[in-house]
Design an enzyme around this catalytic site. Structure first.
Site, PDB file in Angstrom:
ATOM      1  N   CYS A  35       0.838  -1.196   0.000  1.00  0.00           N
ATOM      2  CA  CYS A  35       0.000   0.000   0.000  1.00  0.00           C
ATOM      3  C   CYS A  35       0.880   1.256   0.000  1.00  0.00           C
ATOM      4  CB  CYS A  35      -0.922  -0.030   1.219  1.00  0.00           C
ATOM      5  SG  CYS A  35      -2.119   1.306   1.266  1.00  0.00           S
ATOM      6  N   CYS A  36       1.915   1.272   0.868  1.00  0.00           N
ATOM      7  CA  CYS A  36       2.824   2.423   0.906  1.00  0.00           C
ATOM      8  C   CYS A  36       3.586   2.567  -0.413  1.00  0.00           C
ATOM      9  CB  CYS A  36       3.830   2.279   2.039  1.00  0.00           C
ATOM     10  SG  CYS A  36       3.232   2.821   3.654  1.00  0.00           S
ATOM     11  N   CYS A  42      -1.230   8.419   7.403  1.00  0.00           N
ATOM     12  CA  CYS A  42      -2.587   8.069   6.964  1.00  0.00           C
ATOM     13  C   CYS A  42      -3.416   7.597   8.160  1.00  0.00           C
ATOM     14  CB  CYS A  42      -2.529   6.950   5.937  1.00  0.00           C
ATOM     15  SG  CYS A  42      -1.588   7.345   4.459  1.00  0.00           S
ATOM     16  N   CYS A  54      -3.378   3.930   9.589  1.00  0.00           N
ATOM     17  CA  CYS A  54      -2.105   3.427  10.117  1.00  0.00           C
ATOM     18  C   CYS A  54      -1.512   4.318  11.196  1.00  0.00           C
ATOM     19  CB  CYS A  54      -1.096   3.294   8.972  1.00  0.00           C
ATOM     20  SG  CYS A  54      -1.662   2.228   7.649  1.00  0.00           S
ATOM     21  N   CYS A  63       7.499   4.098   6.165  1.00  0.00           N
ATOM     22  CA  CYS A  63       6.627   3.900   5.006  1.00  0.00           C
ATOM     23  C   CYS A  63       7.413   3.404   3.790  1.00  0.00           C
ATOM     24  CB  CYS A  63       5.890   5.185   4.651  1.00  0.00           C
ATOM     25  SG  CYS A  63       6.983   6.586   4.387  1.00  0.00           S
TER      26      CYS A  63
HETATM   27  S1  SF4 Z   1       0.517   4.640   5.675  1.00  0.00           S
HETATM   28 FE1  SF4 Z   1      -1.044   2.993   5.622  1.00  0.00          FE
HETATM   29  S2  SF4 Z   1      -2.763   3.753   4.377  1.00  0.00           S
HETATM   30 FE2  SF4 Z   1      -0.984   5.130   4.044  1.00  0.00          FE
HETATM   31  S3  SF4 Z   1      -0.021   4.379   2.194  1.00  0.00           S
HETATM   32 FE3  SF4 Z   1       1.035   3.369   3.916  1.00  0.00          FE
HETATM   33  S4  SF4 Z   1      -0.089   1.443   4.343  1.00  0.00           S
HETATM   34 FE4  SF4 Z   1      -1.357   2.731   2.962  1.00  0.00          FE
END
Ligand code: SF4
Length: 238
Positions: free
Chosen positions: A124-125, A207, A210, A233
């Site tokens: 996701c990151c 975010c 998280c 991240c």
């Molecule tokens: S901090 Fe969490 S929601 Fe944001 S990009 Fe990374 S994994 Fe995704």
């Protein structure tokens, strides 16, 4: 002071800065950075957390039209977007870019399933932060970050100027010697806007899926990806 940084001399330049001024070297580092690189060659990648507020105030003193990029994952707290609006209003000459990922959250859910951040936060990151920053940095020779040494063990060895193997350029970190108290003293003295979540025990804000408040003293990034073993991240790791 050497004015040109290369992959060979970055460590020497980093040790040349006088850290005894009231900004603990930050202003000298920024003066050097915006002299060594043109406005198009350098960007500040900002989270708009407390350190970012300090850094933006220092940067606009040196380069009023500096390029700042915010990695807009689409998953930030409302309070984060509010403080960006306030900083844009306070410093209208700055070029604040809200960089979005190539795919929307809906497209991400279709391709990888819902709530990817729960199952694979690294992926996701990568999609929502690392790749967008890499796209920005392809046209840059250097980027600025608000890392502080005391933030976490993973940041304790950060230098003013760092060879960035991940993005193949130079990462400049003017605030490495600042403490959390230094940051807040500066914000209060200059009466700068800040993310109101900092008043609710969120020392580090990313975010919303998280990020949790930190209730105990210690690692200021303990509220990020809490319980997952993930601490960064991916922007500051190889
Ligand atoms: S901090 Fe969490 S929601 Fe944001 S990009 Fe990374 S994994 Fe995704």
């Amino acid at each position: 002071m050497t004015s040109t940084v290369t992959f060979e001399n970055w460590r020497q330049i980093s040790s040349d800065f006088d850290v005894k001024d009231e900004t603990k070297g930050a202003r000298a580092v920024l003066d050097w950075a915006y002299n060594a690189y043109t406005a198009e060659q350098i960007v500040y990648a900002s989270s708009f957390g407390a350190e970012a507020i300090v850094l933006i105030d220092l940067i606009q003193q040196v380069k009023p039209d500096a390029h700042i990029v915010f990695l807009d994952t689409g998953l930030h707290f409302l309070e984060t977007y509010e403080v960006i609006d306030k900083m844009e209003a306070r410093f209208p000459s700055l070029r604040i870019e809200r960089k979005q990922p190539a795919i929307t959250l809906e497209e991400q859910a279709e391709q990888y399933g819902t709530a990817l951040w729960k199952r694979d936060p690294n992926k996701c990151c990568e999609i929502r932060k690392v790749i967008p920053l890499r796209e920005t940095l392809t046209t840059k020779q250097a980027w600025i970050s608000g890392l502080r040494r005391e933030q976490s063990p993973t940041r304790a060895n950060t230098e003013f100027i760092n060879k960035d193997d991940k993005f193949k350029n130079i990462k400049i970190c003017p605030l490495i010697h600042w403490t959390w108290e230094d940051v807040w003293s500066y914000i209060r003295r200059k009466d700068l806007p800040y993310n109101k979540l900092h008043d609710q025990k969120y020392p580090s804000i990313g975010c919303f899926p998280c990020t949790q408040p930190v209730l105990a003293e210690g690692d200021s990034r303990a509220g990020r990806w809490a319980g997952s073993g993930k601490t960064e991240c991916g922007l500051h790791t190889r």
